[in-house]
Design an enzyme around this catalytic site. Structure first.
Site, PDB file in Angstrom:
ATOM      1  N   HIS A 170       7.830  20.134 -29.313  1.00 60.01           N
ATOM      2  CA  HIS A 170       7.931  20.926 -28.074  1.00 60.01           C
ATOM      3  C   HIS A 170       8.288  20.363 -26.803  1.00 60.01           C
ATOM      4  O   HIS A 170       8.384  20.593 -25.599  1.00 60.01           O
ATOM      5  CB  HIS A 170       6.571  21.634 -27.512  1.00 60.01           C
ATOM      6  CG  HIS A 170       5.863  22.220 -28.824  1.00 60.01           C
ATOM      7  ND1 HIS A 170       6.060  23.594 -29.078  1.00 60.01           N
ATOM      8  CD2 HIS A 170       5.017  21.861 -29.799  1.00 60.01           C
ATOM      9  CE1 HIS A 170       5.534  24.014 -30.311  1.00 60.01           C
ATOM     10  NE2 HIS A 170       4.999  23.077 -30.652  1.00 60.01           N
ATOM     11  N   SER A 291      29.259   9.615  -9.670  1.00 62.99           N
ATOM     12  CA  SER A 291      29.483  10.935  -8.643  1.00 62.99           C
ATOM     13  C   SER A 291      30.640  10.612  -7.865  1.00 62.99           C
ATOM     14  O   SER A 291      30.167   9.728  -7.019  1.00 62.99           O
ATOM     15  CB  SER A 291      28.246  11.569  -8.527  1.00 62.99           C
ATOM     16  OG  SER A 291      28.489  12.163  -7.289  1.00 62.99           O
ATOM     17  N   LYS A 297      24.477   7.943  -8.943  1.00 67.71           N
ATOM     18  CA  LYS A 297      24.693   8.659 -10.241  1.00 67.71           C
ATOM     19  C   LYS A 297      25.379   7.857 -11.049  1.00 67.71           C
ATOM     20  O   LYS A 297      26.287   7.259 -11.166  1.00 67.71           O
ATOM     21  CB  LYS A 297      25.142   9.835 -10.087  1.00 67.71           C
ATOM     22  CG  LYS A 297      24.502  10.957  -9.315  1.00 67.71           C
ATOM     23  CD  LYS A 297      23.206  11.338  -9.841  1.00 67.71           C
ATOM     24  CE  LYS A 297      23.459  12.623 -10.846  1.00 67.71           C
ATOM     25  NZ  LYS A 297      23.796  13.720 -10.490  1.00 67.71           N
ATOM     26  N   GLU A 304      27.462  14.718 -22.607  1.00 70.16           N
ATOM     27  CA  GLU A 304      27.656  16.258 -22.454  1.00 70.16           C
ATOM     28  C   GLU A 304      28.608  16.863 -22.782  1.00 70.16           C
ATOM     29  O   GLU A 304      28.745  18.011 -23.439  1.00 70.16           O
ATOM     30  CB  GLU A 304      27.540  16.096 -20.697  1.00 70.16           C
ATOM     31  CG  GLU A 304      26.458  15.637 -20.101  1.00 70.16           C
ATOM     32  CD  GLU A 304      26.564  15.592 -18.689  1.00 70.16           C
ATOM     33  OE1 GLU A 304      26.585  16.763 -17.793  1.00 70.16           O
ATOM     34  OE2 GLU A 304      26.545  14.324 -18.294  1.00 70.16           O
TER      35      GLU A 304
END
Ligand code: ARG
Length: 472
Positions: A170, A291, A297, A304
């Site tokens: 979980h 970024s 970042k 992704e």
């Protein structure tokens, strides 16, 4: 396209040279556009020429065409192959597809004998054969790519057989596991992907050539000979099935989708592990981007994109299932739509595999961050319960309850389980002794899980060796 042929295409005047006998005029431009597959099926050129050479050789061996015509066809096909390989070939939409492009160029080169090549075959058995050959090669290429990713995972597992991290259920800390163990889980998934593709490859390896349009042919052909020449195990048993079967393409897309699902899950873990909340791993500049607005970042874009691109592969499977599900026997032109999804999925999967292999080799784990995370979650609670069962003979259900109360004490005190004082534990269950602390460390926990397939470092080291023997 030359200017002249382009004009003709727009006007739609000339009937097709290869099949236009009963047609007075050519197709409308839009008909040509929707009908032509040469824009994508030119990828099949090498398979198409190999199939034609096997077919012509068989026709001559059977006395169906002369040896002289066969020789002309074979050398002409070699020339066509050279022209395509060297980028000197002009594909035209007037010739619709790869089969007709090759044949009409062959006619330009050798003249009349080219017209004998299509004896005892049809584009229906031809395309099924070409595409099977292509998918077979794709399986072989993918097997190497999958093995390369397994090799990367095994290497990294070998490096970290005892690096402790939280194991989750979980996405909540459950029990400590080792990073090596976690990576080897993906080695198993990829092993099943390879096996699935091997199964599908074996299943597809029957040759459709000689099924002709749909019903077979009156010529005395030798289907065993063409099947053997093209590396198939045997000819297909039913001509109707042979020209209308695209199971091999669906098998490919199904196996690719399941494989893609594995890559996407790994990508998702990489994304999570790279967050500042987890920090389990760091990817270098080679596999991250910055970024344009937030200087701090370091985004795991490759992961992704793997996660996202797999959507296309699954979409391709859905798309082709939907094309096939409504088709009566035998061939329908709908089936021309089988190639683009497979080509696209193949390109996508190869890219995702390469990017994933790159990330696995690139990543650096952060042992301190992993330890902080695992300690926060009372990960040795199961070990405490197991100790109560084994040392005090407490039934597991009761041990679970007792442990829950001790976890609550630790939570209230803001400590780990190993820091709960003995007297506090004894207040929950009088039988608890000092020895309990021996099972509450992370190391003791992972070291104890020595069951076959378990996370104990000794097991992980053995599993690394076993994986090398099984997969590399
Ligand atoms: N380009 C066609 C395809 O890919 C080849 C088979 C054409 N057969 C036919 N009967 N029109 O499906």
């Amino acid at each position: 396209m030359t200017e002249k042929t382009a004009q003709k295409a727009a006007a739609g005047t000339d009937a097709n040279a290869l099949w236009g006998g009963r047609f007075g005029s050519g197709p409308a431009a839009i008909m040509q556009q929707i009908n032509a597959s040469i824009g994508f099926d030119q990828k099949l050129w090498a398979q198409d020429i190999a199939g034609s050479k096997a077919h012509a050789t068989m026709l001559a061996a059977q006395g169906i065409i002369s040896v002289g015509d066969c020789d002309a066809i074979l050398s002409g096909l070699d020339q066509v192959a050279a022209e395509i390989a060297e980028g000197r070939f002009t594909f035209t939409v007037e010739n619709e597809d790869i089969h007709m492009n090759v044949e009409s160029r062959l006619k330009e080169i050798i003249g009349e004998p080219a017209g004998r090549l299509h004896t005892a075959r049809s584009r229906n058995d031809q395309v099924a054969t070409d595409f099977k050959l292509w998918v077979r090669d794709a399986f072989d290429r993918l097997d190497k790519d999958l093995q390369a990713l397994q090799a990367a995972l095994i290497d990294r597992a070998e490096q970290f057989p005892d690096l402790i991290m939280p194991g989750f259920t979980h996405l909540q800390t459950a029990q400590p596991v080792t990073f090596g163990h976690h990576l080897l889980a993906y080695v198993e998934m990829l092993g099943r992907d390879r096996a699935r593709m091997r199964d599908a490859r074996a299943r597809l390896n029957e040759c459709p050539l000689g099924s002709a349009a749909l019903a077979g042919t009156p010529y005395p052909i030798d289907r065993d000979a063409t099947a053997a020449a093209l590396g198939f195990d045997r000819p297909t048993a039913n001509s109707l099935d042979a020209v209308s079967d695209r199971d091999f393409a669906l098998d490919y897309l199904a196996a690719a989708s399941i494989c893609g699902t594995h890559l996407s899950r790994l990508a998702e873990e990489i994304v999570i592990w790279c967050t500042s909340q987890f920090r389990f791993i760091r990817l270098t500049d080679a596999f991250t981007t910055g970024s344009s607005i937030m200087p701090q970042k370091r985004n795991p874009d490759a992961a992704e994109l793997v996660r996202a691109k797999v959507g296309r592969v699954i979409g391709a499977l859905n798309g082709l299932l939907i094309v096939m599900k409504g088709l009566p026997l035998a061939y329908s032109k709908d089936m021309q739509e089988d190639k683009e999804p497979v080509f696209m999925a193949d390109e996508t999967l190869a890219l995702c595999l390469a990017a994933t292999t790159g990330m696995i080799r690139d990543l650096t784990p952060d042992p301190a961050a992993m330890r902080r995370a695992v300690e926060a979650g009372f990960p040795t609670a199961t070990d405490l319960a197991d100790w109560l069962v084994r040392s005090l003979g407490v039934p597991f259900r009761d041990a679970h309850h007792i442990t829950g109360r001790i976890v609550k004490l630790a939570e209230e005190a803001g400590t780990g389980l190993a820091e709960v004082p003995l007297d506090k534990m004894q207040a929950v269950h009088a039988g608890i002794t000092d020895a309990v602390y021996g099972v509450l460390t992370l190391e003791a926990s992972v070291n104890s899980r020595t069951s076959f397939g378990g996370t104990a470092p000794s097991r992980v080291r053995a599993a690394v060796e076993a994986a090398k023997a099984r997969f590399l």
